[in-house]
Structure formats: C-alpha cells, structure tokens
Design a protein around this motif. Structure first.
Motif, PDB file in Angstrom:
ATOM      1  N   ARG A 171       0.826  -1.224   0.000  1.00 20.19           N
ATOM      2  CA  ARG A 171       0.000   0.000   0.000  1.00 20.19           C
ATOM      3  C   ARG A 171       0.857   1.270   0.000  1.00 20.19           C
ATOM      4  NH1 ARG A 171      -3.814  -2.563  -1.977  1.00 20.19           N
ATOM      5  NH2 ARG A 171      -5.106  -0.683  -1.782  1.00 20.19           N
ATOM      6  N   HIS A 172       2.167   1.114  -0.129  1.00 14.32           N
ATOM      7  CA  HIS A 172       3.019   2.307  -0.202  1.00 14.32           C
ATOM      8  C   HIS A 172       2.748   3.021  -1.511  1.00 14.32           C
ATOM      9  CE1 HIS A 172       6.455   4.879   0.693  1.00 14.32           C
ATOM     10  NE2 HIS A 172       6.757   4.797  -0.592  1.00 14.32           N
ATOM     11  N   GLU A 173       2.726   4.349  -1.472  1.00  9.89           N
ATOM     12  CA  GLU A 173       2.437   5.099  -2.682  1.00  9.89           C
ATOM     13  C   GLU A 173       3.252   6.385  -2.759  1.00  9.89           C
ATOM     14  OE1 GLU A 173      -1.567   7.572  -1.965  1.00  9.89           O
ATOM     15  OE2 GLU A 173      -1.859   5.402  -1.704  1.00  9.89           O
ATOM     16  N   SER A 174       3.345   6.905  -3.980  1.00  2.00           N
ATOM     17  CA  SER A 174       4.043   8.158  -4.241  1.00  2.00           C
ATOM     18  C   SER A 174       3.206   8.981  -5.209  1.00  2.00           C
ATOM     19  CB  SER A 174       5.423   7.886  -4.860  1.00  2.00           C
ATOM     20  OG  SER A 174       5.988   9.080  -5.376  1.00  2.00           O
ATOM     21  N   SER A 175       3.190  10.290  -5.010  1.00  4.56           N
ATOM     22  CA  SER A 175       2.466  11.178  -5.918  1.00  4.56           C
ATOM     23  C   SER A 175       3.403  11.772  -6.971  1.00  4.56           C
ATOM     24  CB  SER A 175       1.790  12.306  -5.126  1.00  4.56           C
ATOM     25  OG  SER A 175       2.772  13.053  -4.407  1.00  4.56           O
ATOM     26  N   ASP A 176       4.619  11.244  -7.053  1.00  4.79           N
ATOM     27  CA  ASP A 176       5.608  11.747  -8.000  1.00  4.79           C
ATOM     28  C   ASP A 176       6.138  10.599  -8.856  1.00  4.79           C
ATOM     29  OD1 ASP A 176       7.533  13.076  -9.410  1.00  4.79           O
ATOM     30  OD2 ASP A 176       8.523  13.970  -7.657  1.00  4.79           O
ATOM     31  N   PRO A 177       5.337  10.122  -9.842  1.00  4.87           N
ATOM     32  CA  PRO A 177       5.775   8.988 -10.662  1.00  4.87           C
ATOM     33  C   PRO A 177       7.043   9.278 -11.472  1.00  4.87           C
ATOM     34  CG  PRO A 177       3.749   9.958 -11.542  1.00  4.87           C
ATOM     35  CD  PRO A 177       3.976  10.565 -10.205  1.00  4.87           C
ATOM     36  N   ASP A 178       7.242  10.548 -11.855  1.00  2.72           N
ATOM     37  CA  ASP A 178       8.455  10.874 -12.611  1.00  2.72           C
ATOM     38  C   ASP A 178       9.705  10.567 -11.792  1.00  2.72           C
ATOM     39  OD1 ASP A 178       6.962  11.730 -14.776  1.00  2.72           O
ATOM     40  OD2 ASP A 178       6.907  13.820 -14.093  1.00  2.72           O
ATOM     41  N   LYS A 179       9.647  10.874 -10.502  1.00  2.00           N
ATOM     42  CA  LYS A 179      10.781  10.610  -9.616  1.00  2.00           C
ATOM     43  C   LYS A 179      11.006   9.103  -9.467  1.00  2.00           C
ATOM     44  CE  LYS A 179      12.547  11.946  -5.041  1.00  2.00           C
ATOM     45  NZ  LYS A 179      12.209  12.624  -3.759  1.00  2.00           N
ATOM     46  N   VAL A 180       9.909   8.352  -9.334  1.00  2.00           N
ATOM     47  CA  VAL A 180      10.018   6.900  -9.212  1.00  2.00           C
ATOM     48  C   VAL A 180      10.611   6.307 -10.484  1.00  2.00           C
ATOM     49  CG1 VAL A 180       8.729   4.743  -8.909  1.00  2.00           C
ATOM     50  CG2 VAL A 180       8.091   6.775  -7.585  1.00  2.00           C
ATOM     51  N   LEU A 181      10.101   6.745 -11.635  1.00  2.00           N
ATOM     52  CA  LEU A 181      10.583   6.224 -12.911  1.00  2.00           C
ATOM     53  C   LEU A 181      12.015   6.658 -13.206  1.00  2.00           C
ATOM     54  CD1 LEU A 181       7.324   6.681 -15.014  1.00  2.00           C
ATOM     55  CD2 LEU A 181       8.364   4.518 -14.287  1.00  2.00           C
ATOM     56  N   ASP A 182      12.516   7.615 -12.438  1.00  2.00           N
ATOM     57  CA  ASP A 182      13.911   8.021 -12.557  1.00  2.00           C
ATOM     58  C   ASP A 182      14.803   7.249 -11.585  1.00  2.00           C
ATOM     59  OD1 ASP A 182      15.815   9.654 -13.919  1.00  2.00           O
ATOM     60  OD2 ASP A 182      15.980  10.914 -12.129  1.00  2.00           O
ATOM     61  N   GLY A 183      14.248   6.189 -10.989  1.00  2.00           N
ATOM     62  CA  GLY A 183      15.060   5.299 -10.162  1.00  2.00           C
ATOM     63  C   GLY A 183      14.921   5.462  -8.664  1.00  2.00           C
ATOM     64  N   ASP A 184      13.973   6.306  -8.212  1.00  2.00           N
ATOM     65  CA  ASP A 184      13.795   6.500  -6.768  1.00  2.00           C
ATOM     66  C   ASP A 184      12.917   5.384  -6.215  1.00  2.00           C
ATOM     67  OD1 ASP A 184      13.983   7.682  -4.248  1.00  2.00           O
ATOM     68  OD2 ASP A 184      12.183   8.892  -4.569  1.00  2.00           O
ATOM     69  N   LEU A 185      13.506   4.206  -6.071  1.00  2.00           N
ATOM     70  CA  LEU A 185      12.761   3.017  -5.652  1.00  2.00           C
ATOM     71  C   LEU A 185      12.945   2.676  -4.184  1.00  2.00           C
ATOM     72  CD1 LEU A 185      13.463   0.667  -8.696  1.00  2.00           C
ATOM     73  CD2 LEU A 185      11.291   1.726  -8.101  1.00  2.00           C
ATOM     74  N   GLU A 186      13.881   3.328  -3.512  1.00  2.00           N
ATOM     75  CA  GLU A 186      14.222   2.946  -2.145  1.00  2.00           C
ATOM     76  C   GLU A 186      13.015   2.911  -1.202  1.00  2.00           C
ATOM     77  OE1 GLU A 186      16.867   1.075  -0.003  1.00  2.00           O
ATOM     78  OE2 GLU A 186      17.463   1.978  -1.901  1.00  2.00           O
ATOM     79  N   PRO A 187      12.098   3.908  -1.230  1.00  2.00           N
ATOM     80  CA  PRO A 187      10.935   3.835  -0.329  1.00  2.00           C
ATOM     81  C   PRO A 187      10.064   2.596  -0.584  1.00  2.00           C
ATOM     82  CG  PRO A 187      11.191   6.060  -1.185  1.00  2.00           C
ATOM     83  CD  PRO A 187      12.132   5.192  -1.958  1.00  2.00           C
ATOM     84  N   PHE A 188       9.900   2.203  -1.848  1.00  2.00           N
ATOM     85  CA  PHE A 188       9.113   1.014  -2.173  1.00  2.00           C
ATOM     86  C   PHE A 188       9.844  -0.253  -1.736  1.00  2.00           C
ATOM     87  CE2 PHE A 188       7.288   4.198  -4.924  1.00  2.00           C
ATOM     88  CZ  PHE A 188       5.931   3.893  -4.906  1.00  2.00           C
ATOM     89  N   ILE A 189      11.170  -0.258  -1.903  1.00  2.00           N
ATOM     90  CA  ILE A 189      11.974  -1.402  -1.477  1.00  2.00           C
ATOM     91  C   ILE A 189      11.906  -1.567   0.039  1.00  2.00           C
ATOM     92  CG2 ILE A 189      14.363  -2.203  -1.247  1.00  2.00           C
ATOM     93  CD1 ILE A 189      14.843  -1.011  -4.070  1.00  2.00           C
ATOM     94  N   GLU A 190      12.075  -0.462   0.773  1.00  2.00           N
ATOM     95  CA  GLU A 190      12.031  -0.510   2.235  1.00  2.00           C
ATOM     96  C   GLU A 190      10.661  -0.976   2.731  1.00  2.00           C
ATOM     97  OE1 GLU A 190      14.272  -0.114   4.781  1.00  2.00           O
ATOM     98  OE2 GLU A 190      15.698  -0.280   3.136  1.00  2.00           O
ATOM     99  N   ALA A 191       9.591  -0.491   2.106  1.00  2.00           N
ATOM    100  CA  ALA A 191       8.239  -0.895   2.510  1.00  2.00           C
ATOM    101  C   ALA A 191       8.046  -2.394   2.312  1.00  2.00           C
ATOM    102  CB  ALA A 191       7.194  -0.111   1.710  1.00  2.00           C
ATOM    103  N   TYR A 192       8.561  -2.930   1.214  1.00  2.00           N
ATOM    104  CA  TYR A 192       8.434  -4.361   0.946  1.00  2.00           C
ATOM    105  C   TYR A 192       9.241  -5.180   1.954  1.00  2.00           C
ATOM    106  CZ  TYR A 192       8.630  -8.844  -1.443  1.00  2.00           C
ATOM    107  OH  TYR A 192       8.541 -10.185  -1.734  1.00  2.00           O
ATOM    108  N   LEU A 193      10.470  -4.741   2.244  1.00  2.00           N
ATOM    109  CA  LEU A 193      11.311  -5.474   3.188  1.00  2.00           C
ATOM    110  C   LEU A 193      10.737  -5.434   4.599  1.00  2.00           C
ATOM    111  CD1 LEU A 193      14.873  -4.388   1.950  1.00  2.00           C
ATOM    112  CD2 LEU A 193      13.745  -6.596   1.619  1.00  2.00           C
ATOM    113  N   GLU A 194      10.201  -4.277   5.000  1.00  2.00           N
ATOM    114  CA  GLU A 194       9.565  -4.160   6.322  1.00  2.00           C
ATOM    115  C   GLU A 194       8.392  -5.133   6.428  1.00  2.00           C
ATOM    116  OE1 GLU A 194      10.207  -2.598   9.047  1.00  2.00           O
ATOM    117  OE2 GLU A 194      11.798  -1.191   8.472  1.00  2.00           O
ATOM    118  N   GLN A 195       7.574  -5.193   5.384  1.00  2.00           N
ATOM    119  CA  GLN A 195       6.429  -6.108   5.396  1.00  2.00           C
ATOM    120  C   GLN A 195       6.887  -7.564   5.414  1.00  2.00           C
ATOM    121  OE1 GLN A 195       3.781  -6.956   1.832  1.00  2.00           O
ATOM    122  NE2 GLN A 195       2.396  -5.677   3.012  1.00  2.00           N
TER     123      GLN A 195
END
Length: 361
Positions: free
Chosen positions: A333-357
């Motif tokens: 359920r982690h989300e970002s309102s800045d897809p351009d930033k994510v598509l530019d490689g800012d994946l760490e918040p999504f990675i951390e959320a997955y590892l925490e879960q």
C-alpha cells in the motif's frame, strides 16, 4: 561502572542474537570453503568459474567483516570493564555508544537475511498486453532499474535484448551486481501496470499497458543449483542482430530448455558458443533457484514452470500518469504522488516498505 556493565551486557547479547539470526556461522563456513578452493592447484584453469568464486569470496568477506569488527570491539570493551577503573568511564561511554550506533546500522541486514539475498541479481522485463505501448513501457522500466542501479553504485551488464518493431523492447535481460542486489530488488518481481495518454495513438487516448518483471538471484556456481544434463535440451543457431556484426557469422547462439519445467533460455549476445552457453546456464540456474524459493522445494524435478501472465489482475504495482499522478504498490500500500521521480530510479521507499512487510510475514 555497574550501569556501563549493564549497557555492555545488553548490547553484547543483542549482537549475539542477531549474528545467530543472520546465520553468520554458515557464511563463515562458505567463505572458508571457497578460500581453501581458491588456493588449490588448477583453480585458475577455468577463468569464468574462478572469477565468480573470487567475487563470491569478496562479497562474503565484506558481509561478515563488520560483524567480526563489532564483536572484537565488544571483547575489548569487556576487558576494560573488568579493570573496574572509573577513570575509563568517559572512554567506555563513548565506545559503547559508538558500537550501539554501528549495531543499529548493521541490523538492517536482518531485512536481507533470506536465501540468496546477498547475491547479485538477473532481471528480465517482458512487454505484456498493450502492443507498442507495452513495449515502450518495458523500455521505461528498464531505464528505471538502470537509474536505480546507478544511484546505488551497482554495475549493470546487458545479457540479452529484443527490440520492438516501432518502439521500446519486447524483452530485455540484464545483470545487476552489487551488495545485496537480489535482496534489495526481489520485491520488484511481478507485473507492473502503466496508465497514461498514449504517445503512439493519434487520438491521444488513455492507454493501459503491462510488463512482467522477473527478478532472480544470480547463481553463478554450478554446485548451488545442480542441473542434470539429462534434463537439458541444447540447441545452437545463428545469432540475429543488426548491421552484420561478427556475432552473426557463426552458429554461436544457444537455446537451453529445462525439460521438467519447460523453462527456455536463449542467449546470443556473447561472441562464442561457449560464452553464450555459460551465460544461459547461469540464467537457467538463477530461474530455477527463484522457482525453488516460490514453490518451497529443493527437488528440481518437482518444480512447475512459471505461468504468470503480464495482464490485468496480476499486477503488483500501478503507475498512473493520467488523469492523476500516482504510483501505488498493491502489496504494501506504499504510494508516491511523484511517478516521474520513481521512474527516474527512486525506488528505495518502495523497497524498504516491501522489506519491512516481509519481516512480519
């Protein structure tokens, strides 16, 4: 002094528990085994295998060294505490605090203590439902992972690629090497969905595209996953490519079929048939290792081939560029309102959320 001794005892116990959880004894045994092998006569007769072994030795050494350092430092602190010299209090307070900070940082490895988490990774991206838009989406995802790898100081090597007729990629396979590359990126495994205004549609209509991302641990050592030659079908053929490069002049391309699972791996990037076969075998072992993790079996003959389709209903993450902007992971359920930033490689918040879960699973 009594308070300092309690702080030491608590920290020493916590470090011991974590070392057990990380199974660092097993890491040390593997390191000793590989180090001994590297000293044997004939070790360098197979350069590809020996280089992979030396890289594994370096990876294991860098993983275990910080823990050996903190344990040695704790032993030194214990000796100072046993002197009962109150003049050392300030020094001991500083040392114990520093070690506690180091331990907190090292504890993040608990999130990456699964099988193969410390391995490099091989990522394949396949365009799914959506035609040219899906092939362009596969190319966008490739760029996202390459940008992430660049920011993480990982190295990337393209293993195979099939270009789309109009734009983008039908498929691509590349290797990412770096500390815990597989552990970090394993949560990207699955179907990724894109919603946007199509740049390939004259009416500029909203288009939904899908791509399947396959993330597997790189298993370079044959003894990690032992494949029976009787379970393999090997085909060689002439490489196809652009511009008539020398890679196309001989039957150097290799296609491996693992008969029990019907997994097919084709490689034509390398110059020689032997190199292509070695690369294909590494990818095949890696795919089988991933299936073993998913299906909880060690017997390769019991494995069932993957059947996940890159289409509606199977996605793990949505990327919406229109009519609003959002990237949302459907598992965490982690989300970002800045897809351009994510598509530019800012994946760490999504990675951390997955590892925490994953720790809670």
């Amino acid at each position: 002094m009594a308070d300092l001794k309690k702080q030491y005892d608590d920290l020493n116990q916590a470090v011991g528990v974590t070392v057990n959880q990380l199974k660092l004894d097993n890491v040390e045994s593997e390191l000793d085994k590989l180090t001994n092998a590297s000293h044997q006569a004939g070790f360098w007769d197979n350069p590809t295998k020996s280089q992979a072994t030396m890289k594994r030795i370096a990876d294991l050494s860098s993983r275990i060294k910080p823990w050996q350092t903190i344990q040695k430092s704790l032993s030194d602190v214990k000796e100072l505490l046993e002197t009962n010299d109150n003049s050392l209090n300030d020094e001991l307070i500083e040392q114990i605090k520093g070690l506690a900070d180091d331990f907190d940082e090292l504890k993040s490895q608990l999130k990456l203590s699964g099988p193969y988490d410390d391995h490099d990774t091989i990522i394949s991206i396949y365009a799914g439902a959506g035609g040219t838009d899906a092939q362009d989406w596969a190319d966008m995802l490739r760029r996202m992972y390459l940008r992430y790898a660049e920011k993480a100081s990982y190295t990337v090597r393209v293993l195979d690629e099939s270009v789309g007729e109009e734009a983008g990629l039908k498929s691509t396979t590349f290797e990412i090497d770096g500390d815990f590359a597989y552990g970090k990126l394993k949560g990207e495994h699955g179907v990724h969905r894109l919603v946007r205004l199509s740049p390939f549609n004259s009416d500029n209509l909203r288009q939904t595209s899908f791509a399947r991302v396959e993330v597997v641990p790189k298993v370079a050592q044959p003894d990690e996953i032992e494949i029976d030659e009787k379970d393999l079908k090997v085909d060689v053929f002439r490489s196809g490519g652009h511009g008539g490069q020398s890679v196309n002049t001989t039957d150097s391309a290799v296609r491996l079929t693992h008969l029990p699972t019907n997994i097919v791996v084709s490689i034509q990037n390398e110059r020689s048939q032997l190199q292509n076969k070695e690369t294909a075998m590494t990818i095949l072992r890696s795919k089988l290792a991933q299936l073993q993790l998913e299906q909880h079996t060690k017997n390769l003959r019991e494995l069932k081939g993957p059947n996940e389709q890159a289409a509606w209903g199977n996605q793990i993450r949505n990327y919406v560029l229109h009519p609003y902007k959002q990237v949302k992971d459907l598992r965490t359920r982690h989300e970002s309102s800045d897809p351009d930033k994510v598509l530019d490689g800012d994946l760490e918040p999504f990675i951390e959320a997955y590892l925490e879960q994953s720790i809670g699973d």
